[in-house]
Scaffold this motif. Sequence first.
Motif, PDB file in Angstrom:
ATOM      1  N   MET A 110     126.512  67.213  66.220  1.00  0.00           N
ATOM      2  CA  MET A 110     127.951  67.452  66.228  1.00  0.00           C
ATOM      3  C   MET A 110     128.635  66.658  67.341  1.00  0.00           C
ATOM      4  O   MET A 110     129.696  66.062  67.129  1.00  0.00           O
ATOM      5  CB  MET A 110     128.234  68.946  66.396  1.00  0.00           C
ATOM      6  CG  MET A 110     127.924  69.791  65.181  1.00  0.00           C
ATOM      7  SD  MET A 110     128.173  71.580  65.502  1.00  0.00           S
ATOM      8  CE  MET A 110     129.949  71.628  65.831  1.00  0.00           C
ATOM      9  N   ALA A 111     128.033  66.648  68.529  1.00  0.00           N
ATOM     10  CA  ALA A 111     128.618  65.895  69.637  1.00  0.00           C
ATOM     11  C   ALA A 111     128.668  64.407  69.318  1.00  0.00           C
ATOM     12  O   ALA A 111     129.685  63.739  69.557  1.00  0.00           O
ATOM     13  CB  ALA A 111     127.821  66.142  70.915  1.00  0.00           C
ATOM     14  N   LEU A 137     126.495  71.645  74.614  1.00  0.00           N
ATOM     15  CA  LEU A 137     125.302  70.914  75.039  1.00  0.00           C
ATOM     16  C   LEU A 137     124.611  71.607  76.209  1.00  0.00           C
ATOM     17  O   LEU A 137     123.383  71.657  76.267  1.00  0.00           O
ATOM     18  CB  LEU A 137     125.679  69.484  75.435  1.00  0.00           C
ATOM     19  CG  LEU A 137     126.203  68.590  74.314  1.00  0.00           C
ATOM     20  CD1 LEU A 137     126.711  67.266  74.887  1.00  0.00           C
ATOM     21  CD2 LEU A 137     125.135  68.334  73.261  1.00  0.00           C
ATOM     22  N   HIS A 138     125.403  72.146  77.144  1.00  0.00           N
ATOM     23  CA  HIS A 138     124.833  72.682  78.380  1.00  0.00           C
ATOM     24  C   HIS A 138     124.074  73.984  78.147  1.00  0.00           C
ATOM     25  O   HIS A 138     122.904  74.108  78.527  1.00  0.00           O
ATOM     26  CB  HIS A 138     125.946  72.908  79.402  1.00  0.00           C
ATOM     27  CG  HIS A 138     125.472  73.494  80.685  1.00  0.00           C
ATOM     28  ND1 HIS A 138     124.678  72.802  81.571  1.00  0.00           N
ATOM     29  CD2 HIS A 138     125.659  74.714  81.248  1.00  0.00           C
ATOM     30  CE1 HIS A 138     124.409  73.550  82.621  1.00  0.00           C
ATOM     31  NE2 HIS A 138     124.987  74.727  82.439  1.00  0.00           N
ATOM     32  N   SER A 139     124.726  74.947  77.533  1.00  0.00           N
ATOM     33  CA  SER A 139     124.117  76.265  77.361  1.00  0.00           C
ATOM     34  C   SER A 139     123.949  76.645  75.901  1.00  0.00           C
ATOM     35  O   SER A 139     123.651  77.799  75.594  1.00  0.00           O
ATOM     36  CB  SER A 139     124.949  77.333  78.080  1.00  0.00           C
ATOM     37  OG  SER A 139     126.261  77.376  77.559  1.00  0.00           O
ATOM     38  N   SER A 140     124.146  75.688  75.000  1.00  0.00           N
ATOM     39  CA  SER A 140     124.022  75.913  73.556  1.00  0.00           C
ATOM     40  C   SER A 140     124.989  77.006  73.094  1.00  0.00           C
ATOM     41  O   SER A 140     124.645  77.846  72.246  1.00  0.00           O
ATOM     42  CB  SER A 140     122.576  76.277  73.188  1.00  0.00           C
ATOM     43  OG  SER A 140     122.309  75.985  71.836  1.00  0.00           O
ATOM     44  N   ASN A 216     120.978  67.943  82.479  1.00  0.00           N
ATOM     45  CA  ASN A 216     121.492  69.000  83.354  1.00  0.00           C
ATOM     46  C   ASN A 216     121.807  70.264  82.563  1.00  0.00           C
ATOM     47  O   ASN A 216     122.827  70.920  82.801  1.00  0.00           O
ATOM     48  CB  ASN A 216     122.745  68.504  84.084  1.00  0.00           C
ATOM     49  CG  ASN A 216     122.441  67.419  85.096  1.00  0.00           C
ATOM     50  OD1 ASN A 216     122.048  67.700  86.223  1.00  0.00           O
ATOM     51  ND2 ASN A 216     122.612  66.163  84.696  1.00  0.00           N
ATOM     52  N   VAL A 217     120.907  70.616  81.653  1.00  0.00           N
ATOM     53  CA  VAL A 217     121.148  71.792  80.824  1.00  0.00           C
ATOM     54  C   VAL A 217     120.932  73.082  81.612  1.00  0.00           C
ATOM     55  O   VAL A 217     120.224  73.104  82.633  1.00  0.00           O
ATOM     56  CB  VAL A 217     120.242  71.791  79.568  1.00  0.00           C
ATOM     57  CG1 VAL A 217     120.639  70.672  78.629  1.00  0.00           C
ATOM     58  CG2 VAL A 217     118.773  71.709  79.945  1.00  0.00           C
ATOM     59  N   ASP A 238     117.850  71.939  72.817  1.00  0.00           N
ATOM     60  CA  ASP A 238     116.925  72.854  72.163  1.00  0.00           C
ATOM     61  C   ASP A 238     117.636  73.656  71.079  1.00  0.00           C
ATOM     62  O   ASP A 238     118.863  73.787  71.080  1.00  0.00           O
ATOM     63  CB  ASP A 238     116.315  73.812  73.189  1.00  0.00           C
ATOM     64  CG  ASP A 238     115.442  73.101  74.207  1.00  0.00           C
ATOM     65  OD1 ASP A 238     114.913  72.016  73.881  1.00  0.00           O
ATOM     66  OD2 ASP A 238     115.288  73.632  75.330  1.00  0.00           O
ATOM     67  N   GLY A 239     116.838  74.218  70.184  1.00  0.00           N
ATOM     68  CA  GLY A 239     117.372  75.091  69.158  1.00  0.00           C
ATOM     69  C   GLY A 239     116.371  76.188  68.856  1.00  0.00           C
ATOM     70  O   GLY A 239     115.176  75.923  68.747  1.00  0.00           O
TER      71      GLY A 239
END
Length: 293
Positions: A110-111, A137-140, A216-217, A238-239
């Motif tokens: 998506m990004a 992206l950072h924290s889903s 930097n997640v 991650d997913g």
Amino acid sequence: MRRGIVGVALGASMLLAGCSIGDAGRVAAPTSSTLPSSTVSAPTTKTPPPALCPPLDCDMRERISAVNEYLAGRPGTVGYVIRDRVGGGTFRNNNADTRIWAASTVKLAMAVDLFTRADAGSIDLSASDRDRIQRMLHSSDNDAADALWQRYSGAGQTEYNTGFAQYGMTDLRPQTELPYWGLQKCTADDLDRLIVHALTALPEADTAYLVKQMQNVDPVQQWGVWGAGAAEEPGNKDGWSEEDTGWVVNSVGFAGPGQRYTLAIMNSLGDAGGYDDGVETVTHVAALLLADR
């Protein structure tokens, strides 16, 4: 995010150019999908002369053998693709083309799609949109993904999926009549092509942004490809989700100087294990393949 896929047994071993790889898989010929040499740090490897073990060096082939031996005793179905963007070698295991619930790995796609459309002038991303991309992206963040999907999926909610195919996710399939980010299946091959596209086909500023965010997640995503170790400067998206038949735990990202290596891993656990099992599997695969490379 309400289903899963039952595990499939791993295949037999093969011997290639003097380096054994346990588990039937495919070692691809070198491709042109590497960054220009000016943007990639010179490799510091244990690589033998190319004639001995092309296109993957013997150390990496030994690592692949160790991974396949490890996976033989792990729960569920695991598909993975490891790529050396400098040396040009790629390995796909036999489950790399198995469709598995993508879960939040779709947020990376998506990004990519939003930046691509914004760069083309077809959409104008607001400050709020860009904040949602960062949180996604950072924290889903699911709420951020929902808001971006609703705003930019277009008539019939097909706009994103049209773009996904253009970024290499040609095996991805929505699992509902009206596509939704959280209800899609794809393959490790899809995620491999997506991360290569993100690193090589976008404008430099977009790639730099994605690399920084993935490196930097939030701690909630510091597993999977993150298992390469801090020295390898990994980044990942991650997913994970619990479907009606079990957990799926996936990770896609990069490691090494200049993002030399990319790795896509998908684990569908079915009724054979849970979230912790999946996290342990995909993280250990990354460590075996990429730590101290």
